[in-house]
Design a protein around this motif. Structure first.
Motif, PDB file in Angstrom:
ATOM      1  N   ILE A 142     -33.846  88.715 -42.344  1.00  0.00           N
ATOM      2  CA  ILE A 142     -34.775  88.657 -43.478  1.00  0.00           C
ATOM      3  C   ILE A 142     -34.007  88.476 -44.794  1.00  0.00           C
ATOM      4  O   ILE A 142     -34.379  87.671 -45.646  1.00  0.00           O
ATOM      5  N   VAL A 143     -32.891  89.213 -44.918  1.00  0.00           N
ATOM      6  CA  VAL A 143     -32.058  89.053 -46.120  1.00  0.00           C
ATOM      7  C   VAL A 143     -31.611  87.602 -46.241  1.00  0.00           C
ATOM      8  O   VAL A 143     -31.632  87.000 -47.324  1.00  0.00           O
ATOM      9  N   ILE A 184     -32.334  91.468 -54.170  1.00  0.00           N
ATOM     10  CA  ILE A 184     -32.607  92.320 -53.008  1.00  0.00           C
ATOM     11  C   ILE A 184     -31.348  92.347 -52.153  1.00  0.00           C
ATOM     12  O   ILE A 184     -30.900  91.310 -51.648  1.00  0.00           O
ATOM     13  N   ASN A 185     -30.751  93.528 -52.050  1.00  0.00           N
ATOM     14  CA  ASN A 185     -29.429  93.610 -51.442  1.00  0.00           C
ATOM     15  C   ASN A 185     -29.452  93.960 -49.966  1.00  0.00           C
ATOM     16  O   ASN A 185     -28.511  93.668 -49.235  1.00  0.00           O
ATOM     17  N   ASP A 186     -30.525  94.604 -49.498  1.00  0.00           N
ATOM     18  CA  ASP A 186     -30.552  94.995 -48.088  1.00  0.00           C
ATOM     19  C   ASP A 186     -32.003  95.174 -47.655  1.00  0.00           C
ATOM     20  O   ASP A 186     -32.852  95.550 -48.468  1.00  0.00           O
ATOM     21  N   VAL A 187     -32.275  94.866 -46.400  1.00  0.00           N
ATOM     22  CA  VAL A 187     -33.611  95.068 -45.825  1.00  0.00           C
ATOM     23  C   VAL A 187     -33.442  95.782 -44.488  1.00  0.00           C
ATOM     24  O   VAL A 187     -32.600  95.400 -43.679  1.00  0.00           O
ATOM     25  N   ARG A 188     -34.207  96.816 -44.264  1.00  0.00           N
ATOM     26  CA  ARG A 188     -34.250  97.488 -42.967  1.00  0.00           C
ATOM     27  C   ARG A 188     -35.660  97.336 -42.423  1.00  0.00           C
ATOM     28  O   ARG A 188     -36.629  97.732 -43.072  1.00  0.00           O
ATOM     29  N   GLN A 189     -35.789  96.762 -41.220  1.00  0.00           N
ATOM     30  CA  GLN A 189     -37.103  96.551 -40.625  1.00  0.00           C
ATOM     31  C   GLN A 189     -37.469  97.727 -39.732  1.00  0.00           C
ATOM     32  O   GLN A 189     -36.637  98.222 -38.981  1.00  0.00           O
ATOM     33  N   GLY A 190     -38.732  98.166 -39.830  1.00  0.00           N
ATOM     34  CA  GLY A 190     -39.180  99.269 -38.990  1.00  0.00           C
ATOM     35  C   GLY A 190     -40.528  98.989 -38.373  1.00  0.00           C
ATOM     36  O   GLY A 190     -41.004  97.848 -38.379  1.00  0.00           O
TER      37      GLY A 190
END
Lengths: 220, 79
Positions: free
Chosen positions: B22-23, B34-40
């Motif tokens: 996504i990043v 936007i430096n980081d994305v965590r998917q949950g």
């Protein structure tokens, strides 16, 4: 064992027969293990990999019987999705996550047998390198550093990737065992390397020979 | 009836390849900052009013999340 969405159950059964054993089809909805001498949880996509790989299969009717039998020493081999089910059922520590490179991988893979003392690897020599197919999208083995250290210190890493890690597994771990050595899980597919015609060779036979050799020495 | 929401995310130390994908797509959209994305995962449960918190916690801990690799948070949504 067949779950809805299993796809390598027939190959596993064939590998047992090619190795000289008798294969008995088991169905996830039947809690009776039918007095088998060992169980193989096959590769595939049980329950469509919904929620997490192996997460729904873990609650299949047969799993209570299987977990109890495994704790009593029944040999259990989990291959690919079967490995994921064993981790979800907490018969083996750690978990499998999406490959670090985000692509499905399907190739012949060299492995080193680090533990040749389990019920499923005694036919190999410790340090022996074998070539078997690996095919997965979520095969990255992960666990916290303490668990990894304990697995290494107690010799519970059974097989390790050599000549390239196909999925980002921590410490190149391809397969592990429980403390007793009767439960083994691995991502690569030894059942696809039992005949020269259809596999990269016959290096996978050792898993099935190991089991049959142990069974042959046991009292009837 | 009450609504219970369970959010599940990978633990911080576990690699999240989907978040990284996504990043990667964000930069192609021309979005910066936007430096980081965590998917949950996000679960919405319709439950009986009298269902206690410990039952929901047990459900989250045994099925909805794998505590080896994931953390979860539970909240009751006011209807």
């Amino acid at each position: 064992m067949t779950f809805p969405g299993s796809l390598d159950d027939r190959d596993a059964a064939r590998a047992v027969r090619v190795s000289g054993g008798e294969s008995v089809p088991l169905w996830h909805a039947d809690p009776d293990l039918h007095d088998v001498d060992a169980v193989i949880l096959p590769g595939g996509f049980s329950y469509g990999d919904y929620l997490r790989c192996g997460a729904i299969a873990r609650f299949s009717p047969v799993m209570d019987s299987l977990v109890a039998a495994a704790k009593d020493g029944l040999p259990v081999l989990g291959i690919c999705n079967g490995f994921q089910v064993l981790c979800e059922a907490h018969l083996l520590p750690g978990a499998l996550i999406r490959n670090d490179h985000r692509k499905f991988v399907c190739r012949d893979q060299w492995l080193r047998v680090d533990n040749a003392a389990t019920r499923w690897t005694s036919n190999y020599r410790a340090g022996q390198e074998i070539l078997v197919p690996v095919k997965n999208g979520e095969g990255g083995y992960v666990a916290d550093p303490r668990t990894l250290d304990e697995l290494e210190a107690t010799g519970r890493v059974v097989v390790r990737y050599v000549d390239g890690n196909p999925n980002g597994s921590y410490r190149d771990i391809a397969g592990i065992t429980n403390e007793a050595g009767n439960v083994v899980g691995l991502m690569p597919h030894p059942e696809h390397a039992v005949e020269a015609l259809t596999g990269p060779g016959t290096d996978g036979l050792g898993f099935f020979f190991s089991l049959l050799g142990v069974a042959a020495g046991a009292p009837a | 009836m009450a609504r219970v929401v369970v959010d599940v995310v990978l633990k911080p130390e576990i690699l999240d390849p989907q978040g990284q994908a996504i990043v990667g797509a964000l930069t192609r959209l021309g979005i910066t900052g936007i430096n980081d994305v965590r998917q949950g995962k996000h679960f919405e449960l319709e439950v009986d009013d009298e269902l206690d918190d410990s039952t929901v916690t047990r459900l989250a801990d045994t099925l909805l999340a794998n505590p080896v690799i994931e953390n979860f948070a539970i909240r009751r949504d006011p209807a």
